[in-house]
Design an enzyme around this catalytic site. Structure first.
Site, short mmCIF file in Angstrom:
data_model
loop_
_atom_site.label_atom_id
_atom_site.label_comp_id
_atom_site.label_asym_id
_atom_site.label_seq_id
_atom_site.Cartn_x
_atom_site.Cartn_y
_atom_site.Cartn_z
N GLU A 107 -20.66 2.32 2.65
CA GLU A 107 -18.91 2.15 3.31
C GLU A 107 -18.63 3.30 4.51
O GLU A 107 -18.62 3.24 5.41
CB GLU A 107 -17.73 2.98 2.19
CG GLU A 107 -17.86 1.20 1.12
CD GLU A 107 -16.77 2.20 -0.11
OE1 GLU A 107 -16.74 3.14 0.16
OE2 GLU A 107 -15.93 0.29 -0.11
N GLU A 127 -20.58 -0.76 -6.70
CA GLU A 127 -19.40 -0.66 -7.69
C GLU A 127 -19.06 -1.54 -8.54
O GLU A 127 -18.58 -1.19 -9.52
CB GLU A 127 -18.32 -0.61 -6.49
CG GLU A 127 -18.32 1.09 -5.96
CD GLU A 127 -18.82 -0.08 -4.59
OE1 GLU A 127 -19.70 -0.30 -4.64
OE2 GLU A 127 -19.23 1.09 -3.31
#
Ligand code: NAD
Length: 615
Positions: A107, A127
């Site tokens: 990210e 995640e």
């Protein structure tokens, strides 16, 4: 400047290196140091382009999970604020990716205007494996970069991509020649951007990722996948977040993503998965095993017993390229075991998980034998015969005679005393428990049972080998049932009691699969073998005699020869089977039919609740 970030300027390019070993986790001090370095570069008129890279061979494995739920996660700058700051820089920022760029690490790279990666770099958003969704813009920026399909696939699978595939998808702009050339290639890229006066944040290829998607795209996606997700919360939240990227402008999408991330983080599923994550790392730290503890080479493995466990155990080593010899007492049992191994590989081929060529290579590594002489050159022998102390002691007595000095002698016993088994040998220091779980070629857990005399190097070798064959090793001392089976006992006890009280096996298992477990506990026993549990109880009748009621069911099944999938025990109630054709020994007592068999017939049993309990 903080030691957590390296900073230097060369010919108008600011190099900013994350330096938080081992994996450059983006903890609050790292975030603060990175924000400060970017500010310095932004203010310096000599700097035209910034390059962000990772020191120590890795870009970043993500945010610091230990910060989750603590004030540090929110303290300035929090992760989303840092990323927003990076997207607002007025100079181009290139992420140079080496090793891993995972989770928050990816990210971070997505918030940079440009990305270059070396060929072996792995890029991913794992995640979901912690019951979470990407919360730092991953669900909003990724679909705008590579499209909804590819973004959903990365986010929902949690699996990383190699750099070449990332380049094909448009996730990175450039592929570097090699890890060594990464920073030089990044510098050349920076020169080009400076010469072109490239914008700090180029327009993403798909600014409206939802354009062209069918109206019911997301609804259909959920319908197609929900069976696979079972009760999991995170995949649905991830889909909702990606859908948001299609419906809202980026800024609003980021706010919505943040809310969905918090929802996932507050779920008990995420709490449990994070616990598992830390537990696995903790299990890796074993007292008396140091980095420099010597390991014994293991170039050939032998497995004794080609039953439910032996075959799967052999496959683990063949899959890792290690030759295995599989020993049985009778030709028929050996042939059956080898045929089952072939069948398992065939299933993988049919499911597209393995090519025929690779499957044949693996099969060629497994040799069957009836002769202990073929074990003489094995470096590791794993015994997986019946759960009986007498038989295991006989086997270890023979191994002691035929195996070469220094060979590691392991038992796959579920519950028996490893020290007692070791005592029949002249080399108890070489004896250890290696307790695989069924199906042994699939389940990741491996209990490594350390006997009183087990040598540290034997333990260290076993732990290293576990990693090599893709298992998570947990060290246990010698005690009845070690760790896994001690945990399983109350779980199984209550499941059996529910059946005795009138619930059908299918009802019990359905509750568990709806909770998200891959398999219900009764199906699991059906797979593992009713006989195995019986033999375990036989060795401990004295200890369980105070309350044998809950074992009654499984003991009766054993008495009827209904061992589960290994026997494919047919019931009189199976569709098409007539009572007449069913041998008396396999018929169920009439009292059972009254209590739970009939309800089971009325509500058909799921396929996975099979042989022994099926009716
Ligand atoms: P199984 O009955 O399916 O297979 C045992 C095999 O050992 C049979 O093929 C048998 O022919 C062979 N055998 C018996 N005596 C032998 C001998 N003296 N020499 C060579 N081969 C011999 O049993 P299993 O389920 O594979 O269990 C094997 C061991 O693994 C047991 O100790 C059991 O407690 C343990 N275990 C089983 C499971 C499970 O889920 N089934 C899980 C973990 C551990």
């Amino acid at each position: 400047m903080s030691a957590l970030v390296q900073y230097h300027v060369e010919d108008g390019v600011a190099f900013i290196g994350l330096a938080n070993p081992p994996v450059n986790a983006l903890s609050q001090p790292v975030r603060a140091a990175l924000a400060a370095a970017c500010e310095v570069a932004e203010r310096d008129p000599a700097v035209r382009v910034l390059i962000l890279y990772g020191e120590g061979g890795s870009f970043s494995a993500g945010t610091d999970i230990e910060e989750f739920g603590t004030p540090a996660a929110l303290s300035t700058p929090d992760f989303p604020t840092l990323l927003r700051h990076l997207t607002q820089l007025d100079k181009p920022l290139i992420a140079a990716l080496e090793g891993v760029a995972l989770g928050g690490g990816l990210e971070l790279a997505l918030a940079c205007g440009y990305r270059i990666a070396e060929p072996s770099a792995k890029l991913g958003l794992p995640e979901i494996q912690l019951g979470l969704i990407p919360g730092g813009g991953g669900t909003q920026r990724l679909p705008r970069l590579i499209g909804v399909d590819a973004a959903l696939s990365m986010i929902i699978s949690g699996q990383p991509l190699l750099a070449a595939r990332a380049r094909e998808l448009g996730l990175i702009d450039r592929l570097a020649d090699s890890a060594d050339a990464l920073l030089d290639n990044a510098r050349a890229f920076a020169e080009e951007l400076a010469a072109q006066k490239a914008p700090p944040q180029p327009q993403p290829p798909q600014p409206e990722p939802g354009a062209g998607l069918a109206d019911d795209f997301f609804q259909r996606y959920i319908e197609q996948n929900q069976k696979r997700w079972r009760g999991q919360v995170a995949p649905r939240l991830a889909v909702e977040a990606v859908q948001t990227a299609c419906e809202l402008p980026l800024e609003q999408g980021l706010v919505r993503e943040s809310a969905l991330f918090s929802k996932a983080m507050e779920s008990s599923q995420s709490t449990a998965l994070c616990h598992v994550f830390f537990a696995e790392r903790q299990a890796d730290k074993v007292p008396a095993v140091e980095r420099d503890t010597p390991r014994r080479p293991v170039a050939k493995v032998a497995v004794i017993g080609a039953g439910t466990m032996g075959g799967g155990i052999a496959m683990n080593f063949a899959n890792a390229g290690i030759p295995v010899v599989l020993l049985e007492v009778k030709r028929e049992a050996l042939d059956r075991g080898l045929a089952q191994i072939r069948k398992n590989y065939e299933i993988s081929i049919q499911r597209g998980k393995l090519s025929r060529r690779v499957a044949e290579q693996r099969l060629a590594l497994i040799d069957g034998t009836l002769d202990y002489a073929d074990l003489a050159d094995a470096d590791l022998v794993i015994e997986a015969v019946f759960e009986s102390m007498d038989i295991k002691r006989q086997v270890f007595g023979t191994l002691d005679k035929v195996c070469k000095p220094g060979a590691i002698l392991a038992t796959n016993t579920s519950t028996l005393n490893v020290d007692e088994i070791a005592a029949v040998t002249q080399r108890p220091q070489d004896v250890i428990g290696l307790h695989f779980f069924s199906p042994a070629n699939v389940m990741r857990l491996l209990e490594v049972v350390r006997g009183e005399a087990t040598a540290p190097e034997v333990l260290a070798t076993a732990l290293g080998l576990a990693k090599k064959i893709g298992k998570v090793a947990v060290v246990s001392g010698v005690c009845f049932g070690f760790i896994g089976n001690r945990m399983l006992e109350p779980y199984a006890r209550e499941a059996h009691r529910l059946v005795l009280e009138g619930a059908t096996p299918a009802q019990v298992d359905r509750v568990l699969t709806e909770l998200g477990l891959a398999m219900g506990v009764l199906s699991m026993y059906d797979l593992a073998g009713i006989d195995v549990g019986y033999l375990v109880r036989e060795s401990r009748r004295d200890a369980i005699s105070h309350d044998p009621s809950y074992c009654k069911l499984a003991d009766e099944l054993y008495g009827m020869g209904r061992y589960g999938q290994k026997r494919g025990a047919v019931s009189i109630f199976t569709k098409g089977a007539s009572r007449k054709k069913t041998p008396k020994s396999l018929q169920l007592p009439s009292v059972w039919r009254r209590s739970w068999i009939f309800p089971a017939v009325r509500s058909p049993i799921r396929k996975s609740t099979t042989a022994a309990y099926s009716c």
